[in-house]
Design a protein around this motif. Structure first.
Motif, PDB file in Angstrom:
ATOM      1  N   ARG A 181       0.897  -1.228   0.127  1.00 10.50           N
ATOM      2  CA  ARG A 181       0.004  -0.125  -0.151  1.00 10.50           C
ATOM      3  C   ARG A 181       0.781   1.270  -0.059  1.00 10.50           C
ATOM      4  O   ARG A 181       0.351   2.442   0.096  1.00 10.50           O
ATOM      5  CB  ARG A 181      -0.858  -0.122   1.124  1.00 10.50           C
ATOM      6  CG  ARG A 181      -2.094  -1.089   1.240  1.00 10.50           C
ATOM      7  CD  ARG A 181      -3.047  -1.054   2.284  1.00 10.50           C
ATOM      8  NE  ARG A 181      -3.981  -2.086   2.080  1.00 10.50           N
ATOM      9  CZ  ARG A 181      -5.336  -1.864   1.746  1.00 10.50           C
ATOM     10  NH1 ARG A 181      -5.548  -0.556   1.415  1.00 10.50           N
ATOM     11  NH2 ARG A 181      -6.142  -2.827   1.512  1.00 10.50           N
ATOM     12  N   GLY A 182       2.132   1.101  -0.175  1.00  9.64           N
ATOM     13  CA  GLY A 182       3.161   2.336  -0.100  1.00  9.64           C
ATOM     14  C   GLY A 182       3.671   2.629   0.788  1.00  9.64           C
ATOM     15  O   GLY A 182       4.560   3.637   0.688  1.00  9.64           O
ATOM     16  N   ALA A 183       3.857   1.916   2.108  1.00 14.54           N
ATOM     17  CA  ALA A 183       4.748   2.181   3.066  1.00 14.54           C
ATOM     18  C   ALA A 183       6.172   2.043   2.673  1.00 14.54           C
ATOM     19  O   ALA A 183       6.613   0.686   2.022  1.00 14.54           O
ATOM     20  CB  ALA A 183       4.206   1.474   4.257  1.00 14.54           C
ATOM     21  N   THR A 184       7.069   2.827   2.934  1.00 14.95           N
ATOM     22  CA  THR A 184       8.353   3.183   2.944  1.00 14.95           C
ATOM     23  C   THR A 184       9.220   2.793   4.108  1.00 14.95           C
ATOM     24  O   THR A 184      10.281   2.195   4.161  1.00 14.95           O
ATOM     25  CB  THR A 184       9.048   4.399   2.206  1.00 14.95           C
ATOM     26  OG1 THR A 184       8.585   5.405   2.905  1.00 14.95           O
ATOM     27  CG2 THR A 184       8.616   4.499   0.758  1.00 14.95           C
ATOM     28  N   ILE A 185       8.497   3.127   5.164  1.00 17.10           N
ATOM     29  CA  ILE A 185       9.181   2.742   6.572  1.00 17.10           C
ATOM     30  C   ILE A 185       7.947   2.095   7.574  1.00 17.10           C
ATOM     31  O   ILE A 185       6.932   2.654   7.272  1.00 17.10           O
ATOM     32  CB  ILE A 185       9.533   3.961   7.429  1.00 17.10           C
ATOM     33  CG1 ILE A 185      10.477   4.725   6.562  1.00 17.10           C
ATOM     34  CG2 ILE A 185      10.074   3.795   8.818  1.00 17.10           C
ATOM     35  CD1 ILE A 185      11.026   6.223   7.186  1.00 17.10           C
TER      36      ILE A 185
END
Length: 302
Positions: free
Chosen positions: A197-201
């Protein structure tokens, strides 16, 4: 985009509350995405609404009757160990009524609507990227992720409840012609979904110790043995979720921070004890604080 992910774990969710409190209040981390399974689904809406004090009061005061309208368990104590066994009277009554589960969790459904307000639901939709809960579609043999963005207030409260329904000990729910239950039956900690869903951290709270620190005691009768067996199976699902999550993080070049419990908190997370949950909440806070102090010290030494 930063995500907070919380695994399933029953009463051990208090530990996750303590970790989240430290990260949000002391580290001032602002999360865009919140994802949870089972007890994690109970926590993430309140964390997304930044109602940590309210969440503490709710979570550390929950009792069996706040969850079960028909409880399949009785709590017992032997020495210093607390454990649960099957309430044979209630279970027999369920069979007589031709129910398919040993207990019913309609009390939990009422409490979710009582404690998670429509105003909080609206605030989350207006200020956060998403809040997602995990459910298992048993009819279609698949895991589904229910977003607050796609649901009315009533629907989202229902999905939170369904995510927590640990069958065959809690209610089996039917929605849109399909039967649903606890999300942990398919995905205990949805790290990969957060990254998809786009989480980078991703900060992920795992409500199990990284390594087993003591031998488990198995049930002494077929019903309590069933509880032990289910716990074992969910542990294996959780380990697979973490491996898959690590691979997804590596593939997408995302940062993954895992927060395990430092020890095995309890042999049965279906025990809801106020003193224990207050203790675990503080342990979660202290554990996160010590971990970040150690990381800062290591960084200074470099």
């Amino acid at each position: 985009m930063r995500a907070l992910v919380i695994s399933g774990g029953g009463s051990k969710g208090a530990f996750a509350g303590g970790v989240a409190q430290y990260l949000m209040e002391r580290q001032h981390r602002e999360y865009d995405l919140f994802l949870g399974t089972s007890t994690g689904s109970l926590l993430v809406p309140h964390l997304a609404a930044n109602e940590i004090g309210k969440l503490y009061d709710i979570f550390t005061n929950v009792q069996q009757h706040d969850i079960f309208s028909v409880s399949p368990f009785v709590q017992r104590k032997k020495g210093n160990r607390e454990f649960v066994s099957i309430d044979f009277v209630n279970s027999l009554w369920q069979f007589i009524r031709r129910k398919r589960t040993f207990g019913e969790s309609k009390a939990l459904k009422r409490n979710i609507r009582k404690n998670f307000t429509y105003e909080e639901y609206q605030r989350i939709k207006a200020t956060k990227e998403d809040v997602v809960v995990t459910v298992s579609n048993l009819s279609m043999n698949r895991v589904e992720y229910k977003s607050i963005k796609d649901c009315t207030y009533e629907e989202f409260c229902d999905w939170i409840w369904i995510s927590c329904n640990y069958i065959p000990f809690m209610s089996l729910a039917k929605r849109n012609g399909h039967e649903y239950a606890d999300g942990g039956l398919g995905c205990v900690i949805p790290i990969r979904e957060a990254i998809a869903r786009g989480a980078t951290i991703v900060d992920a709270v795992v409500l199990e110790a990284e390594t087993m620190d003591k031998q488990k005691i198995l049930g002494k009768n077929p019903f309590s043995l069933m509880i032990s067996l289910f716990g074992h199976l969910l542990d294996q699902v959780e380990r697979n979720d973490i491996v898959i999550g690590k691979l997804a993080a590596k593939t997408k070049d995302a940062q993954l921070n895992l927060y395990y419990t430092p020890t095995s908190l309890t042999e049965n997370s279906l025990i809801f004890s106020k003193p224990l949950m207050e203790k675990w909440w503080q342990q979660g806070y202290d554990y996160a604080e010590k971990r970040h102090e150690d990381q800062a010290l290591m960084s200074d030494l470099r």
